[in-house]
Design an enzyme around this catalytic site. Sequence first.
Site, PDB file in Angstrom:
ATOM      1  NE  ARG A   1       7.213  -2.704   1.968  1.00  0.00           N
ATOM      2  CZ  ARG A   1       6.308  -3.683   1.467  1.00  0.00           C
ATOM      3  NH1 ARG A   1       6.506  -5.070   1.879  1.00  0.00           N
ATOM      4  NH2 ARG A   1       5.494  -3.436   0.802  1.00  0.00           N
TER       5      ARG A   1
ATOM      6  CE  LYS B   1      -4.878 -13.611 -10.560  1.00  0.00           C
ATOM      7  NZ  LYS B   1      -5.164 -14.279  -9.070  1.00  0.00           N
TER       8      LYS B   1
ATOM      9  N   GLY C   1       5.279  -3.247  -4.372  1.00  0.00           N
ATOM     10  CA  GLY C   1       6.547  -4.181  -4.416  1.00  0.00           C
ATOM     11  C   GLY C   1       7.028  -4.300  -5.738  1.00  0.00           C
TER      12      GLY C   1
ATOM     13  N   GLY D   1      -0.924  -2.190  -2.037  1.00  0.00           N
ATOM     14  CA  GLY D   1      -2.348  -2.409  -1.742  1.00  0.00           C
ATOM     15  C   GLY D   1      -2.949  -1.391  -1.154  1.00  0.00           C
TER      16      GLY D   1
HETATM   17  P1  AMP Z   1       0.956  -7.366  -9.709  1.00  0.00           P
HETATM   18  O1  AMP Z   1       1.377  -7.968  -8.453  1.00  0.00           O
HETATM   19  O2  AMP Z   1      -0.480  -7.546 -10.169  1.00  0.00           O
HETATM   20  O3  AMP Z   1       1.388  -5.838  -9.921  1.00  0.00           O
HETATM   21  O4  AMP Z   1       1.510  -8.023 -10.723  1.00  0.00           O
HETATM   22  C1  AMP Z   1       2.985  -8.233 -11.031  1.00  0.00           C
HETATM   23  C2  AMP Z   1       3.092  -9.430 -12.065  1.00  0.00           C
HETATM   24  O5  AMP Z   1       2.651  -9.138 -13.110  1.00  0.00           O
HETATM   25  C3  AMP Z   1       4.875  -9.413 -12.063  1.00  0.00           C
HETATM   26  O6  AMP Z   1       5.150 -10.618 -11.442  1.00  0.00           O
HETATM   27  C4  AMP Z   1       4.977  -9.586 -13.436  1.00  0.00           C
HETATM   28  O7  AMP Z   1       5.650 -10.602 -14.098  1.00  0.00           O
HETATM   29  C5  AMP Z   1       3.548  -9.858 -13.970  1.00  0.00           C
HETATM   30  N1  AMP Z   1       3.026  -9.774 -15.426  1.00  0.00           N
HETATM   31  C6  AMP Z   1       3.469  -8.468 -16.268  1.00  0.00           C
HETATM   32  N2  AMP Z   1       3.058  -8.505 -17.536  1.00  0.00           N
HETATM   33  C7  AMP Z   1       2.572  -9.948 -17.812  1.00  0.00           C
HETATM   34  C8  AMP Z   1       2.213 -10.435 -18.750  1.00  0.00           C
HETATM   35  N3  AMP Z   1       2.019  -9.902 -19.928  1.00  0.00           N
HETATM   36  N4  AMP Z   1       1.764 -11.860 -18.783  1.00  0.00           N
HETATM   37  C9  AMP Z   1       1.726 -12.431 -17.537  1.00  0.00           C
HETATM   38  N5  AMP Z   1       2.196 -11.753 -16.262  1.00  0.00           N
HETATM   39  C10 AMP Z   1       2.587 -10.452 -16.297  1.00  0.00           C
END
Ligand code: AMP
Length: 405
Positions: free
Chosen positions: A44, A205, A361, A385
């Site tokens: 960044r 999520k 990130g 985001g």
């Molecule tokens: P995001 O910030 O929404 O892109 O989420 C990233 C996070 O999703 C990372 O820290 C991953 O560890 C988590 N993640 C990926 N796959 C899974 C899974 N199968 N179960 C729980 N968390 C996950």
Amino acid sequence: MPTENKTVLKLAKVQDAHLTGKNVLVRVDYNVPLKDGVITDDTRIRETLKTVKLLLEGNCKVVLMAHLGRPKGKPEPKYSLKPVAAHLGKLAGAKVHFATDCVGPEADKVVASAKNGEIVLLENLRYHPEEEKNDEAFAKLLAKHGEFFVQEAFGALHRAHASTAAIAKFLPGAIGFLVQKELEYLDKTMVSPARPFLAIIGGAKVSDKISVLYSLIEKVDTLIIGGGMAYTFLAAQNTNIGNSLLEAEKVEDAKNIILKAHRNNVEMLLPADHRVVTEIKPDARVEVTQAMAVPDGWIGVDVGPRTELLFADKIKAAKTIFWNGPVGIFETPSFASGSITVATAMAQATKGGATTILGGGDTLSVLKTAKVKPENISHCSTGGGASLEFIEGKQLPGLVALSQK
Ligand code: AMP
């Protein structure tokens, strides 16, 4: 939709602004990962150097403002930008003064003492609660530091904060090179992508990414869903997911998206097999499922080897690929295989002529884990985001504020 972002907003560019010899206040995104005071990824900072150097060459006094982490409106040493000042000095090859506050007598003094051709980095904006409240009086205090405002914080454009939105009421402004590059890539991708256009959306999520899924389903040829969010989609199809991550209140949305994909003739892929554990811990025994279902008592932590092959094939066949979010809990080495495969296949696709775009990130950290260099991807967005909101077709407050009527 994204075209509206471009056609409605008229944005001046830093290179056209005739800033020679001026005091220029620049909002940057230096929200970099730090470990024991050491910057572990300086992407960044590097990405802002083109704008910073242009201003230094123009004999400007460059006053940089940024946030780091979430200090909740009061000073917290672990969120200090001080380590960034030293590193920036090395990268920019210029003197960097550090002000221990972003407004008030201390900041005013440091800015006044800096010479043209030098940089001032102001302490974390979020040490003041007024920043996130988009407070005009606070923005006015910040505006005192410059005669012109440059917006270079792509990762903060989707926030209406004092340093990104209200500030534009007090200073004329323009967008920097990084913001220009990000917007050009995202706009080109969403308006006229070379096809097949593939999006890979992963991460934890569904709720964070629901709007972008609704938007992408109108644009892409293929949509891959992986990571924790895939399990809500599998549940929506009555597939057993064991103890994997589930957002029960998003099952209806997941059903809607599946239906829309069907109606729009969009190919939608969910993991066909999984790496599963009974407990999420680094040394957990990892099993591979035979099919889409996760047995009772098990948790899906990564896609399985068959899915990896499937995803890699789709990536190979695509001409435009947008990726946001890991497809497994990649922070744990034994759950990182799927995300590494996606990252490696993205780099190969880039080599083969595809346009590859990556945002967020976490997704950038996957590149590191996969030992894929950012330069082997067409564009790595510095703002997860902001890039998602842009793709959703939302107006970004940091741009709206700068738009010329
Ligand atoms: P995001 O910030 O929404 O892109 O989420 C990233 C996070 O999703 C990372 O820290 C991953 O560890 C988590 N993640 C990926 N796959 C899974 C899974 N199968 N179960 C729980 N968390 C996950």
